[in-house]
Design an enzyme around this catalytic site. Structure first.
Site, PDB file in Angstrom:
ATOM      1  N   ALA A 164       0.713  -1.188   0.188  1.00  0.00           N
ATOM      2  CA  ALA A 164      -0.126  -0.020   0.051  1.00  0.00           C
ATOM      3  C   ALA A 164       0.907   1.464   0.210  1.00  0.00           C
ATOM      4  O   ALA A 164       0.309   2.606   0.228  1.00  0.00           O
ATOM      5  CB  ALA A 164      -1.078   0.055   1.100  1.00  0.00           C
ATOM      6  N   SER A 165       2.082   1.294  -0.405  1.00  0.00           N
ATOM      7  CA  SER A 165       3.070   2.447  -0.177  1.00  0.00           C
ATOM      8  C   SER A 165       2.819   3.216  -1.392  1.00  0.00           C
ATOM      9  O   SER A 165       3.151   4.344  -1.669  1.00  0.00           O
ATOM     10  CB  SER A 165       4.430   2.064   0.076  1.00  0.00           C
ATOM     11  OG  SER A 165       4.901   1.137  -1.011  1.00  0.00           O
ATOM     12  N   ARG A 166       2.354   2.525  -2.704  1.00  0.00           N
ATOM     13  CA  ARG A 166       2.112   3.440  -3.847  1.00  0.00           C
ATOM     14  C   ARG A 166       0.761   2.974  -4.656  1.00  0.00           C
ATOM     15  O   ARG A 166       0.213   1.935  -4.250  1.00  0.00           O
ATOM     16  CB  ARG A 166       3.361   3.446  -4.467  1.00  0.00           C
ATOM     17  CG  ARG A 166       3.764   2.088  -5.301  1.00  0.00           C
ATOM     18  CD  ARG A 166       5.017   2.259  -5.792  1.00  0.00           C
ATOM     19  NE  ARG A 166       5.224   0.993  -6.801  1.00  0.00           N
ATOM     20  CZ  ARG A 166       6.212   0.567  -7.244  1.00  0.00           C
ATOM     21  NH1 ARG A 166       7.497   1.061  -6.886  1.00  0.00           N
ATOM     22  NH2 ARG A 166       6.174  -0.458  -8.191  1.00  0.00           N
TER      23      ARG A 166
ATOM     24  N   VAL B   2       4.655 -10.490   1.583  1.00  0.00           N
ATOM     25  CA  VAL B   2       3.605 -11.386   1.620  1.00  0.00           C
ATOM     26  C   VAL B   2       3.824 -12.751   1.061  1.00  0.00           C
ATOM     27  O   VAL B   2       3.068 -13.753   1.376  1.00  0.00           O
ATOM     28  CB  VAL B   2       2.326 -10.728   0.915  1.00  0.00           C
ATOM     29  CG1 VAL B   2       1.799  -9.551   1.366  1.00  0.00           C
ATOM     30  CG2 VAL B   2       2.766 -10.485  -0.687  1.00  0.00           C
TER      31      VAL B   2
ATOM     32  N   ASN C  44      -3.375  -6.793  -2.292  1.00  0.00           N
ATOM     33  CA  ASN C  44      -3.088  -5.926  -3.447  1.00  0.00           C
ATOM     34  C   ASN C  44      -1.804  -5.961  -3.898  1.00  0.00           C
ATOM     35  O   ASN C  44      -1.354  -5.849  -5.313  1.00  0.00           O
ATOM     36  CB  ASN C  44      -3.525  -4.289  -3.116  1.00  0.00           C
ATOM     37  CG  ASN C  44      -2.906  -3.253  -4.144  1.00  0.00           C
ATOM     38  OD1 ASN C  44      -3.348  -3.050  -4.963  1.00  0.00           O
ATOM     39  ND2 ASN C  44      -1.476  -2.988  -3.893  1.00  0.00           N
TER      40      ASN C  44
ATOM     41  N   SER D 136      -6.911  -9.265 -12.029  1.00  0.00           N
ATOM     42  CA  SER D 136      -6.575  -8.432 -13.275  1.00  0.00           C
ATOM     43  C   SER D 136      -7.613  -8.588 -14.550  1.00  0.00           C
ATOM     44  O   SER D 136      -7.848 -10.200 -14.529  1.00  0.00           O
ATOM     45  CB  SER D 136      -5.172  -8.657 -13.660  1.00  0.00           C
ATOM     46  OG  SER D 136      -4.881  -7.965 -15.089  1.00  0.00           O
TER      47      SER D 136
ATOM     48  N   TYR E 102       2.140 -13.781 -15.196  1.00  0.00           N
ATOM     49  CA  TYR E 102       1.099 -12.988 -14.645  1.00  0.00           C
ATOM     50  C   TYR E 102      -0.327 -13.143 -14.736  1.00  0.00           C
ATOM     51  O   TYR E 102      -1.113 -13.459 -13.772  1.00  0.00           O
ATOM     52  CB  TYR E 102       1.427 -11.559 -15.103  1.00  0.00           C
ATOM     53  CG  TYR E 102       0.222 -10.385 -14.482  1.00  0.00           C
ATOM     54  CD1 TYR E 102       0.814  -9.862 -13.280  1.00  0.00           C
ATOM     55  CD2 TYR E 102      -0.604  -9.806 -14.951  1.00  0.00           C
ATOM     56  CE1 TYR E 102       0.106  -8.898 -12.662  1.00  0.00           C
ATOM     57  CE2 TYR E 102      -1.196  -8.867 -14.564  1.00  0.00           C
ATOM     58  CZ  TYR E 102      -0.954  -8.125 -13.362  1.00  0.00           C
ATOM     59  OH  TYR E 102      -1.912  -7.144 -12.728  1.00  0.00           O
TER      60      TYR E 102
ATOM     61  N   ALA F 286      -1.659 -16.401 -15.102  1.00  0.00           N
ATOM     62  CA  ALA F 286      -1.762 -17.481 -14.274  1.00  0.00           C
ATOM     63  C   ALA F 286      -1.929 -17.078 -12.955  1.00  0.00           C
ATOM     64  O   ALA F 286      -2.700 -17.729 -12.210  1.00  0.00           O
ATOM     65  CB  ALA F 286      -0.600 -18.361 -14.503  1.00  0.00           C
TER      66      ALA F 286
ATOM     67  N   ILE G 162      -4.643   0.740 -15.499  1.00  0.00           N
ATOM     68  CA  ILE G 162      -4.459   1.473 -14.365  1.00  0.00           C
ATOM     69  C   ILE G 162      -3.492   2.291 -14.543  1.00  0.00           C
ATOM     70  O   ILE G 162      -2.107   1.953 -14.362  1.00  0.00           O
ATOM     71  CB  ILE G 162      -5.155   1.173 -13.168  1.00  0.00           C
ATOM     72  CG1 ILE G 162      -6.151   0.405 -13.142  1.00  0.00           C
ATOM     73  CG2 ILE G 162      -5.133   2.383 -12.151  1.00  0.00           C
ATOM     74  CD1 ILE G 162      -7.478   0.968 -13.577  1.00  0.00           C
TER      75      ILE G 162
HETATM   76  P1  NAD Z   1       2.672  -0.754  -8.120  1.00  0.00           P
HETATM   77  O1  NAD Z   1       3.885  -1.663  -8.658  1.00  0.00           O
HETATM   78  O2  NAD Z   1       2.559   0.470  -8.215  1.00  0.00           O
HETATM   79  O3  NAD Z   1       2.180  -1.302  -6.613  1.00  0.00           O
HETATM   80  C1  NAD Z   1       2.518  -2.675  -6.090  1.00  0.00           C
HETATM   81  C2  NAD Z   1       2.917  -2.574  -4.720  1.00  0.00           C
HETATM   82  O4  NAD Z   1       3.029  -3.981  -4.227  1.00  0.00           O
HETATM   83  C3  NAD Z   1       4.333  -1.873  -4.607  1.00  0.00           C
HETATM   84  O5  NAD Z   1       3.994  -1.005  -3.469  1.00  0.00           O
HETATM   85  C4  NAD Z   1       5.077  -3.177  -4.088  1.00  0.00           C
HETATM   86  O6  NAD Z   1       6.276  -2.557  -3.252  1.00  0.00           O
HETATM   87  C5  NAD Z   1       4.181  -4.020  -3.613  1.00  0.00           C
HETATM   88  N1  NAD Z   1       4.760  -5.406  -3.300  1.00  0.00           N
HETATM   89  C6  NAD Z   1       5.376  -6.160  -4.329  1.00  0.00           C
HETATM   90  N2  NAD Z   1       5.739  -7.195  -3.972  1.00  0.00           N
HETATM   91  C7  NAD Z   1       5.343  -7.183  -2.689  1.00  0.00           C
HETATM   92  C8  NAD Z   1       5.507  -8.193  -1.637  1.00  0.00           C
HETATM   93  N3  NAD Z   1       6.179  -9.387  -1.972  1.00  0.00           N
HETATM   94  N4  NAD Z   1       5.194  -7.921  -0.259  1.00  0.00           N
HETATM   95  C9  NAD Z   1       4.554  -6.710  -0.061  1.00  0.00           C
HETATM   96  N5  NAD Z   1       4.457  -5.744  -1.269  1.00  0.00           N
HETATM   97  C10 NAD Z   1       4.687  -6.286  -2.098  1.00  0.00           C
HETATM   98  O7  NAD Z   1       1.391  -1.495  -9.110  1.00  0.00           O
HETATM   99  P2  NAD Z   1      -0.115  -1.414  -9.144  1.00  0.00           P
HETATM  100  O8  NAD Z   1      -0.493  -0.753 -10.381  1.00  0.00           O
HETATM  101  O9  NAD Z   1      -0.553  -0.298  -7.837  1.00  0.00           O
HETATM  102  O10 NAD Z   1      -0.706  -2.804  -8.516  1.00  0.00           O
HETATM  103  C11 NAD Z   1      -1.359  -3.105  -7.401  1.00  0.00           C
HETATM  104  C12 NAD Z   1      -2.097  -4.345  -7.582  1.00  0.00           C
HETATM  105  O11 NAD Z   1      -2.986  -4.229  -8.882  1.00  0.00           O
HETATM  106  C13 NAD Z   1      -1.171  -5.413  -8.325  1.00  0.00           C
HETATM  107  O12 NAD Z   1      -1.811  -6.830  -7.774  1.00  0.00           O
HETATM  108  C14 NAD Z   1      -1.570  -5.374  -9.843  1.00  0.00           C
HETATM  109  O13 NAD Z   1      -0.966  -6.757 -10.306  1.00  0.00           O
HETATM  110  C15 NAD Z   1      -2.972  -5.084  -9.880  1.00  0.00           C
HETATM  111  N6  NAD Z   1      -3.178  -4.511 -11.154  1.00  0.00           N
HETATM  112  C16 NAD Z   1      -2.845  -3.385 -11.537  1.00  0.00           C
HETATM  113  C17 NAD Z   1      -3.066  -2.914 -12.797  1.00  0.00           C
HETATM  114  C18 NAD Z   1      -2.696  -1.730 -13.631  1.00  0.00           C
HETATM  115  O14 NAD Z   1      -2.910  -1.378 -14.716  1.00  0.00           O
HETATM  116  N7  NAD Z   1      -1.794  -0.893 -12.706  1.00  0.00           N
HETATM  117  C19 NAD Z   1      -4.040  -3.738 -13.606  1.00  0.00           C
HETATM  118  C20 NAD Z   1      -4.727  -4.952 -13.131  1.00  0.00           C
HETATM  119  C21 NAD Z   1      -4.252  -5.154 -12.020  1.00  0.00           C
END
Ligand code: NAD
Length: 246
Positions: A12-14, A63, A89, A141, A154, A156, A187
């Site tokens: 949740a940091s970004r 996680v 997330n 996703s 991804y 899978a 997104i």
């Molecule tokens: P992002 O890369 O900005 O954020 C992902 C976050 O997960 C980061 O803060 C990262 O440090 C954290 N993270 C990664 N591995 C981790 C671990 N092992 N333990 C704890 N934290 C961990 O990406 P986002 O776009 O904000 O994605 C968030 C979620 O949404 C993801 O599951 C991604 O697959 C999903 N998603 C994103 C999109 C998109 O278009 N951005 C589309 C479909 C699904």
């Protein structure tokens, strides 16, 4: 409102996780901002929530590690007394065609996106079953539904998240715990920043609403699923994708 509810949001940091943390805090939930490595970013999210009058802590933890996932959940319970909402997330991509994909690219994506989701569900559900209430929301996703060339790992992992969601919905329903998934389309976050303009334009072409989604679009749906208004909804996957997959 989510007054007196404790919400854990992984990664949740970004990006999307940050938007979810801020949204749930704005509804009065006590928020646990999980982060894996970037303490500064996590602190910024916590500070932003506290500045707005909310309640939040940052908890470090990977996680994909079973014991670390347990510690994240336990810290939330110790600090706030309950675990009511879990948003899985945290996620990564390691895109490549299968011909070029390394074994570790497959393993690490499954470990974070699918096993990480299992780990947190496993530890949180123990608490939720005892409470006889809870809401788990898994971030899948649209790629987990449609598949995508270059993203077999991804896709899978995210299809796996949907199977996990539906199974847990059936397992936990009798104790008042709901389990749903949201499937974001495209997104605007650091995850999608990596894509070339050519790919972004091609994606925009197939989005009927003709815009790229914002993290807040996902946060709004998660907030609904976490609220009492959604307490008769379980085992569902909500696509939030501007109509990409109809
Ligand atoms: P992002 O890369 O900005 O954020 C992902 C976050 O997960 C980061 O803060 C990262 O440090 C954290 N993270 C990664 N591995 C981790 C671990 N092992 N333990 C704890 N934290 C961990 O990406 P986002 O776009 O904000 O994605 C968030 C979620 O949404 C993801 O599951 C991604 O697959 C999903 N998603 C994103 C999109 C998109 O278009 N951005 C589309 C479909 C699904």
């Amino acid at each position: 409102m989510l007054t007196n509810k404790t919400a854990i949001i992984t990664g949740a940091s970004r990006g999307i996780g940050k938007a979810i943390a801020i949204k749930l805090a704005s509804m009065n939930a006590n928020v646990v901002v999980n982060y894996n490595s970037n303490l500064d970013e996590a602190k910024e999210v916590v500070d932003e929530i506290i500045k707005e009058g909310g309640n939040a802590i940052a908890v470090k933890g990977n996680v994909s590690n079973f014991d670390e996932a347990k510690r994240i959940i336990d810290e939330a319970k110790d600090k706030f007394g309950s675990v009511d909402i879990l948003v899985n997330n945290a996620g990564i991509t390691r895109d490549n065609l299968i011909i070029k994909m390394k074994e570790e690219d497959f393993d690490s994506v499954i470990a974070t996106n699918l096993k990480g989701c299992f780990n947190c569900c496993k530890h949180a559900s123990k608490i939720m079953l005892k409470q006889r209430s809870g809401s788990i929301i898994n971030i899948s996703s649209v790629i987990g539904i449609t598949g995508n060339a270059g993203q077999s790992n991804y896709a899978a992992s995210k299809a796996g998240v949907i199977g996990l969601t539906k199974s847990l919905a059936k397992e936990l329903a009798t104790r008042g715990v709901t389990v749903n998934a949201v499937a974001p389309g495209f997104i605007e976050t650091k995850m999608t920043d990596k894509l070339t303009d050519k790919i972004k334009d091609a994606i925009l072409d197939i989005i009927p609403l003709k815009r790229i989604g914002k993290p807040e679009d996902i946060a709004n749906a998660v907030a609904f699923l976490a609220s009492q208004d959604a307490n008769y909804i379980t085992g569902q996957v909500i696509n939030i994708d501007g109509g990409m997959v109809i």
